[in-house]
Design an enzyme around this catalytic site. Structure first.
Site, PDB file in Angstrom:
ATOM      1  CB  ALA A 232      -0.915   0.007   1.220  1.00 28.64           C
TER       2      ALA A 232
ATOM      3  CG  ASP B 260       1.428  -4.939  15.047  1.00 27.42           C
ATOM      4  OD1 ASP B 260       2.408  -5.357  15.686  1.00 27.42           O
ATOM      5  OD2 ASP B 260       1.521  -4.429  13.921  1.00 27.42           O
TER       6      ASP B 260
END
Length: 582
Positions: free
Chosen positions: A91, A207
């Protein structure tokens, strides 16, 4: 403006690839096994079939017309593209402006071909679903819009111009060596609040790390927002543990490494790692390879009574130990963290830091009394004999590079500079004069253990020295006589000197040539904490760490030590990766 780090889902995050070679046991089906079981397995196999089928001619994925089930909409129909912010393997992120409202957002453009080829479309869908559930929460990155055209998916997100917390943490550690406990608590409070928002809405982030917290204003100010839900998943206490092994290695909990199943408690562990880095400049474990790091996380205990953690306040160590408890069922919960004395607003977190405390300890070496030295040596001897010095001996072995059983001046200086970069030759001389019993310029394991007992917060050392009373009271009669003192000194290679006689007479307030336990404790309160006998309560000394600015060291083992593990690079093919700043 500083380029913004971007991380998207990585192929690493799938716990296991679909089993394309599993065959049906047709005889089992014909033998009368329940049809429900057959169809359940059939549906599981269907779910494993990749949505992007390969074109037989080109070998490339045929893109879905509607990967997200949305009507195709071109980005420029609603938004005007602005400057680039960052780019990664899957991305790129850039500014966009809403053509109707004029509001500026960040747009995360994800190429469908890349994400389908990597098999990450399921995680993209989960990222969008979890972010939609978090709508309206100011401490979480907001997803304002989702678009899809024939080539890409576009996520329209909050624009956080202040960059990520990792930038500000690195700068703080480079400038000051470590956070003051009060500053670390203030930042951790905001991080914990964001994680609580996730858990309250049935989401595990999976995360939690500095680079996934973003500031809304330049200079590390404004609102702190938790971002990057690329690995997030839904989970509630009624659900079974999650088995998918994923995360960023230095922040992964033991149960995640083991693959035995985990819950929201894994986010708590990650917060503990972040807390350790802020307070000491390093993660709780050091390792030379991913395998060794995983082994340490799963098996190696953390002894918070040795450096660098011994230089923190008792409340900081208490919270850290509860967050880094290996058993997730026994690990502290988010609400309990918020209610902990160290983390609460106006709580017990002092304005001192590990760096200021180690500097205080080094300064104290030059005028440490012989009784103080004797007490530390007796405590170290007792710890070794009772088998309670395992972590101290491990620390000694890590610094004994040539494995000759002693630390020479070079090894000792390196060990000191590991926790305080500006340790000088003068500090080294004071250290040797205090702890080198033989006077040969080398430090043995017992001498090193005695030194480690000194390098701690002042109130902790005072309590430790008070506990040395039984080691001086050799005849166990409840008082220390000169005969007791001489016998105790002999155990650690010291002799009764005029200085010691003077100190003992000072301790003996009623002049009966006997030092009671109360007199012994009162002496250490005056000697270490500077308190007189009238003080009924002991409060940790609070000093303004800002007075040391400009003097504090730049510590080598700052947050960069996470990268020094070489885990991000080594495990990039298996775990999530952070995109490098342009």
């Amino acid at each position: 403006m500083r380029k913004q780090d971007v991380k998207v889902i990585d192929v690493s995050m799938l716990s296991q690839a679909p089993n394309k070679h599993r065959h049906w046991n047709f005889e089992e089906f014909l033998a009368g096994k329940p049809l429900r079981k057959f169809f359940k397995r059939f549906l599981e196999e269907m779910r494993d079939i990749h949505p992007a089928r390969l074109n037989e001619a080109t070998g490339r994925p045929e893109l879905h017309k509607n990967l997200l089930g949305l009507k195709h909409r071109e980005l420029n129909s609603s938004y005007e593209r602005g400057e680039d912010l960052g780019e990664g393997g899957f991305a790129k992120v850039y500014k966009v402006k809403d053509r109707d409202s004029g509001t500026v957002f960040a747009c995360k453009e994800i190429r469908k071909e890349r994400i389908l080829s990597a098999g990450l479309d399921r995680l993209l869908l989960m990222e969008i679903r979890t972010m939609k559930r978090m709508r309206g929460l100011d401490c979480v990155m907001q997803l304002s819009d989702v678009l899809e055209d024939s080539n890409s998916v576009y996520l329209i997100l909050d624009l956080c111009v202040g960059g990520d917390v990792q930038n500000s943490v690195l700068k703080h550690l480079e400038d000051d060596g470590s956070y003051s406990e009060a500053d670390a608590a203030a930042l951790l409070r905001r991080m914990v609040r964001a994680v609580k928002c996730c858990h309250d809405n049935g989401v595990i982030h999976r995360d939690i790390k500095f680079s996934n917290f973003l500031w809304t204003e330049e200079g590390g100010g404004g609102v702190l927002k938790l971002a990057d839900f690329g690995l997030a998943t839904f989970w509630s206490p009624e659900d079974p543990p999650v088995k998918e092994r994923c995360g960023t290695p230095p922040f992964m909990a033991p149960e995640v490494w083991k693959g035995v199943g985990y819950t929201a408690a894994s986010d708590v562990w990650a917060l503990g790692v972040n807390m350790s880095v802020m307070l000491t400049g390093r993660p709780p474990y050091q390792a030379s390879s991913p395998k060794e790091y995983a082994k340490a996380v799963c098996r190696q205990p953390i002894d918070l009574h040795v450096t660098p953690w011994s230089l923190l306040s008792a409340d900081a160590r208490d919270l850290l130990s509860k967050m880094l408890t290996k058993d997730p069922a026994a690990r502290i919960t988010i609400p309990e963290i918020q209610d902990h004395p160290w983390l609460r607003e106006e709580g017990s977190a002092p304005t001192t830091s590990m760096t200021t405390n180690v500097k205080t300890c080094l300064r104290a070496l030059s005028n440490m009394s012989e009784l103080h030295q004797a007490a530390l040596r007796l405590l170290a001897d007792h710890a070794i004999r009772s088998g309670e010095a395992e972590e101290m001996m491990r620390a000694f072995e890590e610094n004994d590079h040539d494995k000759d059983g002693v630390l020479d001046k070079k090894e000792l200086l390196e060990a000191l500079q590991d926790i305080y970069k500006q340790t000088t030759d003068s500090d080294l001389v004071s250290f040797l004069e205090t702890f080198d019993i033989e006077g040969d310029g080398k430090i043995t394991p017992p001498e090193f253990a005695a030194a480690l007992l000194h390098f701690r917060a002042k109130e902790d050392e005072m309590e430790l020295l008070e506990d040395a009373f039984p080691l001086f009271d050799c005849d166990r009669d409840g008082a220390i006589s000169f005969a007791d003192l001489e016998q105790a000194l002999h155990k650690v290679g010291m002799e009764l000197t005029d200085e010691l006689v003077t100190v003992v007479k000072e301790m003996d307030s009623n002049h009966d040539d006997q030092v009671t336990e109360e007199e012994f404790h009162s002496f250490w309160k005056r000697h270490i904490m500077g308190e007189d006998d009238s003080d009924s309560e002991l409060e940790p000394e609070r000093s303004d760490s800002s007075s040391f600015l400009g003097e504090l060291p730049k510590m080598d083992r700052s947050l960069i030590s996470l990268h020094a593990l070489n885990l991000g690079k080594t495990m990039s093919g298996k775990f999530s990766s952070s995109f490098r700043r342009n």
